[in-house]
Design a protein around this motif. Structure first.
Motif, mmCIF file in Angstrom:
data_model
loop_
_atom_site.group_PDB
_atom_site.id
_atom_site.type_symbol
_atom_site.label_atom_id
_atom_site.label_comp_id
_atom_site.label_asym_id
_atom_site.label_seq_id
_atom_site.Cartn_x
_atom_site.Cartn_y
_atom_site.Cartn_z
ATOM 1 N N THR A 46 52.919 8.852 30.397
ATOM 2 C CA THR A 46 53.270 9.632 29.202
ATOM 3 C C THR A 46 54.020 10.913 29.567
ATOM 4 O OG1 THR A 46 51.125 10.722 29.241
ATOM 5 C CG2 THR A 46 51.344 8.831 27.782
ATOM 6 N N ALA B 299 51.208 11.338 24.011
ATOM 7 C CA ALA B 299 52.010 12.398 24.626
ATOM 8 C C ALA B 299 52.199 13.629 23.730
ATOM 9 C CB ALA B 299 53.366 11.866 25.081
ATOM 10 N N LEU C 48 50.006 16.735 27.301
ATOM 11 C CA LEU C 48 50.173 16.114 28.615
ATOM 12 C C LEU C 48 49.052 16.578 29.535
ATOM 13 C CD1 LEU C 48 54.035 16.419 29.024
ATOM 14 C CD2 LEU C 48 52.716 14.371 28.486
#
Lengths: 275, 265
Positions: A71, A55, A58
């Protein structure tokens, strides 16, 4: 399991004022206990892929799931980063503290653990990478390989299930490279930690259970090292350095079909030629 | 050149001073500074001198480390002494042209000189017996009460730690760039001030660019290791006051009281 579902990542490049598709519809499943190598030439998207696994980036489209947690879910961010550790390329730029043990303690400290537990984890992590005797040294007194091992210890101390290595050996000398690769192998085999090694060294990919080759943000080849390395021509076209033994095997195979094409080490080659 | 500065150079050891809590040491140095400027006669100054020598002996730090620190500020001390000696008005002892040395001037010069030397020696002891990390921990902890008023205590401590961590790295890098530029004919040594400052540009540009790149990567690595500010963060080595810290505290208060007392002798 880490699951990438039609992952696409687009970023805007300031210098050329253009949108760049760094990842283009990538789907992939990473299972627990696996050792995966992701190969590719510079700019193929492999580093962008790595940063999606915990993460740091993204997805623009698609999803990434770590143990069934998306995530993109902000509430689970720190759990995800604790589950998926990450070791970066430059050993200097990831050590925070002025002594080795304080640096290894950095992750557990951020997780808010009790000092006695941090102590235990730091000692265990340093032992796992064989750096206990350096625990009071300053990072600037260590060699590149040792610094990278300390960085790995800093990740292990957080007890991740997966560790992503983003070109961990690119800035090291051959000795340092070997230290890091041995540590990586041991973590996978003995501690059962899932390893995802992003690299452009074919020699490292040979050690993996599964090799994934990327180009232009897409996965172009995937399989065991033996399967992947039979495509010598394709790999060379992608400017990847094929290990000499692999290339020799391919050339010999072309001349004489009796010689196997999927030889990856010098030992295997010797055995094949002089049975 | 950069290696001569004593500040920020921890010397491992196991003296009583090494074992003290960093907060105790920081507060003690502050009180010591106050005491040093409270005393106003030779009795008081002599007492401070003896106290300082005792503390230096307790620290078991070789004297050459103090000389190294003093050498770095020798110019400032000499300048102060000279200014005090010539500029203080009073009873003239010696005169040459516009230069006059007065009795009061000599007294002032001795006081300021001694104060500065003791100050540097004792602050050196603080940094010589305390690891940079526990020093920043101590500062962070002492500043915590001010966090309510918007003082970014944790952030300051983190910045100091990172600065300390990267000083050797950047010094090394500077040397490397200098050698690389020198190999291509750069000249850092000759010319007047302006020319020399100009010669530094090809050194500073890559150094800064690299530093920004490092900062970027470090921030990412820190985030990947779950860093999210000082909130809920614990420490490997939690600070704890012990008996020796209490004793030191009491002794420091005695010192301050004693310093005020000497003013009346």
């Amino acid at each position: 399991m880490i699951k990438l579902n039609h992952l696409t990542h687009i970023f805007y490049k300031e210098s050329t004022k253009q949108e760049v598709k760094a990842l283009d519809d990538v789907s992939l499943e990473i299972h627990e206990g696996e050792h995966i190598a992701v190969l590719g030439h510079n700019g193929c998207g492999k580093s962008t892929l790595a940063k999606h696994l915990n993460a740091l980036l993204l997805p623009t489209e698609g999803t990434v799931e770590v143990d069934a947690v998306d995530t993109a879910s902000e509430a689970d961010l720190w759990t995800i980063r604790q589950t998926v550790g990450m070791v970066f390329q430059n050993p200097d730029n990831q050590l925070v503290a002025t002594t080795v043990e304080e640096d290894v303690a950095f992750g557990p400290e951020n997780m808010g653990m009790e000092p006695s537990i941090i102590r235990k984890r730091v000692d265990e992590a340093l032992e796992a990478v064989g750096m206990q005797e350096y625990k009071d040294k300053g990072p600037h007194l260590l060699s590149g390989g040792q610094k990278q091992r300390v960085a790995i210890a800093g990740i292990i101390a957080m007890r991740p299930k997966y560790i992503v290595f983003d070109e961990p050996t690119a800035m090291l000398d051959p000795l340092g490279r070997r230290e890091v690769m041995e540590t990586m192998q041991r973590l996978n085999k003995e501690e059962g930690i899932t390893i995802i090694n992003i690299t452009h060294f074919m020699e490292e990919a040979v050690l993996a259970d599964r090799v994934i080759v990327m180009e232009h943000g897409r996965i172009v080849l995937s399989g065991t090292p033996k399967e992947v390395f039979t495509h010598v021509d394709l790999l060379k076209r992608m400017q990847l350095d094929v290990p000499p033994v692999v290339e020799l095997a391919a050339l010999l195979h072309k001349e004489n079909k009796q010689i196997a094409a999927d030889l990856m080490t010098i030992e295997e080659m010797v055995k094949e030629l002089c049975p | 050149m950069l290696k001569d500065i004593t500040i920020g150079q921890y010397l491992p050891g196991n003296s009583l001073l090494h074992k003290l809590d960093p907060r105790t040491k920081i507060l003690a140095v502050l009180l010591y500074m106050i005491a040093l400027f409270v005393v106003n006669n030779f009795w008081g100054l002599g007492a401070m001198l003896i106290l300082s020598i005792v503390v230096i002996l307790i620290s078991k730090i070789p004297l050459r480390f103090f000389f190294r620190g003093i050498k770095a500020i020798a110019f400032i001390v000499l300048l102060t002494v000279a200014l005090q000696m010539f500029m203080t008005p009073g009873e003239a002892l010696w005169q040459w042209g516009f230069l006059t040395i007065t009795k009061e001037g000599i007294r002032q010069a001795i006081f300021m000189g001694t104060r500065l030397l003791l100050l540097v020696s004792l602050t050196s002891i603080l940094t010589l017996t305390t690891t940079p990390i526990s020093l920043t921990d101590g500062i962070e902890n002492l500043l915590k009460p001010f966090q309510r008023f918007g003082m970014p205590a944790h952030e300051l401590a983190m910045m100091m730690t990172i600065a300390l961590r990267f000083i050797p790295t950047l010094v090394e890098e500077t040397e490397k760039i200098m050698q690389a530029q020198a190999a291509r004919g750069a000249d850092f040594e000759s010319g007047n001030l302006v020319e020399r400052a100009k010669a530094m540009i090809p050194l500073l540009v890559p150094l800064f660019l690299n530093a920004f790149k490092r900062a970027d990567e470090l921030a990412m690595a820190m985030e990947a290791r779950c860093y999210h500010g000082g909130e809920n963060r614990t420490r490997l080595k939690a600070l704890k006051y012990g008996v020796r810290d209490v004793v030191t505290g009491v002794l420091c208060l005695c010192m301050i009281a004693g310093a005020f007392f000497t003013r009346f002798i």
